[in-house]
Design a protein around this motif. Sequence first.
Motif, PDB file in Angstrom:
ATOM      1  N   ASN A  65       8.152  -6.375   9.248  1.00 37.04           N
ATOM      2  CA  ASN A  65       8.706  -7.362  10.175  1.00 37.04           C
ATOM      3  C   ASN A  65       9.098  -6.744  11.515  1.00 37.04           C
ATOM      4  N   GLU A 116      11.958 -17.657   3.646  1.00 41.94           N
ATOM      5  CA  GLU A 116      11.257 -18.798   4.221  1.00 41.94           C
ATOM      6  C   GLU A 116      11.937 -19.157   5.539  1.00 41.94           C
ATOM      7  N   THR A 117      11.130 -19.342   6.578  1.00 42.82           N
ATOM      8  CA  THR A 117      11.674 -19.824   7.836  1.00 42.82           C
ATOM      9  C   THR A 117      11.774 -21.336   7.754  1.00 42.82           C
ATOM     10  N   THR A 143      12.227 -26.255  12.541  1.00 39.60           N
ATOM     11  CA  THR A 143      12.583 -25.635  13.812  1.00 39.60           C
ATOM     12  C   THR A 143      11.697 -26.158  14.937  1.00 39.60           C
ATOM     13  N   HIS A 169      10.968 -24.232  17.372  1.00 44.37           N
ATOM     14  CA  HIS A 169      10.358 -23.027  17.922  1.00 44.37           C
ATOM     15  C   HIS A 169       8.889 -22.948  17.510  1.00 44.37           C
ATOM     16  N   THR A 223       5.930 -18.832  11.469  1.00 41.00           N
ATOM     17  CA  THR A 223       6.882 -18.637  10.385  1.00 41.00           C
ATOM     18  C   THR A 223       6.503 -17.353   9.640  1.00 41.00           C
ATOM     19  N   ARG A 224       7.432 -16.871   8.798  1.00 43.72           N
ATOM     20  CA  ARG A 224       7.144 -15.667   8.025  1.00 43.72           C
ATOM     21  C   ARG A 224       5.911 -15.876   7.130  1.00 43.72           C
ATOM     22  N   THR A 257      18.556 -15.200  18.324  1.00 45.32           N
ATOM     23  CA  THR A 257      18.688 -15.515  16.911  1.00 45.32           C
ATOM     24  C   THR A 257      20.150 -15.819  16.628  1.00 45.32           C
ATOM     25  N   THR A 264      23.934 -15.852  10.882  1.00 45.86           N
ATOM     26  CA  THR A 264      23.046 -15.833   9.722  1.00 45.86           C
ATOM     27  C   THR A 264      23.507 -14.794   8.699  1.00 45.86           C
ATOM     28  N   HIS A 309      21.290 -13.316   6.934  1.00 43.62           N
ATOM     29  CA  HIS A 309      20.121 -12.454   6.790  1.00 43.62           C
ATOM     30  C   HIS A 309      20.368 -11.110   7.474  1.00 43.62           C
TER      31      HIS A 309
END
Lengths: 240, 240
Positions: A139, A165-166, A170, A172, A176-177, B166, B170, B172
């Motif tokens: 990533n 999971e994204t 969204t 944006h 996504t992942r 971001t 979060t 994450h």
Amino acid sequence: MSAARNLLLLSSSRLHGHGYLEHARHQLDELFQAKNVKTVLFVPYALRDHDKYTATVRDALQPWGYAVEGLHTQPDPAEALRKAQAIFVGGGNTFVLLKQLYELQLVELIRELVLKHGLIYVGSSAGTNVATRSIHTTNDMPVQQPPSFEALALVSFNINPHYLETAADTQHKGETRDERIEEFIAYHSRPVLGLREGTSLRVQGNLVTLLGDRNAKLFKADGSAVEYAPHADLSFLLES
Amino acid sequence: MSAARNLLLLSSSRLHGHGYLEHARHQLDELFQAKNVKTVLFVPYALRDHDKYTATVRDALQPWGYAVEGLHTQPDPAEALRKAQAIFVGGGNTFVLLKQLYELQLVELIRELVLKHGLIYVGSSAGTNVATRSIHTTNDMPVQQPPSFEALALVSFNINPHYLETAADTQHKGETRDERIEEFIAYHSRPVLGLREGTSLRVQGNLVTLLGDRNAKLFKADGSAVEYAPHADLSFLLES
Ligand SMILES: [Ca+2]
Ligand SMILES: [Ca+2]
């Protein structure tokens, strides 16, 4: 195939609500105590400040009974690796880490020590990425350029650490992942294990087991995906 | 420095609530009409299906009065580039795109045509990344390995397209976008322009202007960051 292989590949070293490596303490204890490990050789290259990073790891592992030495402080890194019982390759930036391993000419050596001589390998995040066949599924931002994306290949498949999971709602327009992983598979036709934070992959010889209390999501070479529950036997991935 | 330079670098080709390229239509019209552009040569390499991708771009631009040809359909890509008035390099995967440009030996040619001969260059997302000095600040997964991260260098700084903050709350543990960009700067000591979706960078000779209706965030070489409003003059970045 390697009978000597003894790996613990963490999705991340930090889990929300836990101290550094705390969520994996039981896994580390089992791994280290079975081989009477007293000292862990830490590979700090994925972050810039190697001394500080080593201190963070020492502060976590020392109270649990393990001494920690930084590979960057060893006058002869290759010799230090040959003498080590266990190494821990910490997270940070995967490109920076792999570039440094190539520059120090440690890629082949680590691979041989782990696969033929049973050197215990613990990786987290970027340290898990470089343990797999390649860093194509990291990533991280490519802030440095390693000579190759091919990595230690301690296992023959790819892992996506910090998998999540994204949210689909969204606004944006970035990928996504899941889209990113599917893009990798479209070009390579190889499986990718999405390893959620808090989970780990335990590899003992040719036995691969999912650890932790969440599922892992396997993106298969044919483009489909399937969830595996904690303690699932994922040994079949070594045939990929 | 290049007086011939004539670029439009979009953060993204899609903006929430708009059709493909629609948010940039006025910018494209101004750019193309000033040079009486009738045909745009499209560079589709960032996605896998070049025909389909070219059709998408044709469906957007043709109703606005511009014919679209795919570079992948040209028997001699270098000759097609030399004859072109304007190229549009579409988004997708930055690594895949740059690898293909190197394999076709088009990197130096495009650079020369744009900087010396005034070939109009429109880029979006990955097409914007490759227009800059390097792809070190792409958001894409490294699904393929180009021979170098050095890119067309039509401008001397780096851009992060699809830039967004971001959420800090979060749970994450992966890096935030800002952390990733700051990591690049820590290793390179060079500025990165965070270009939000819906914004573009217009480069005319040595004049750089921010277009769109949102700010851009400049991450400076010294580690600080500053916001610039639409229509800001960012020409100083060419000195970096
Ligand atoms: Ca990372
Ligand atoms: Ca992309």
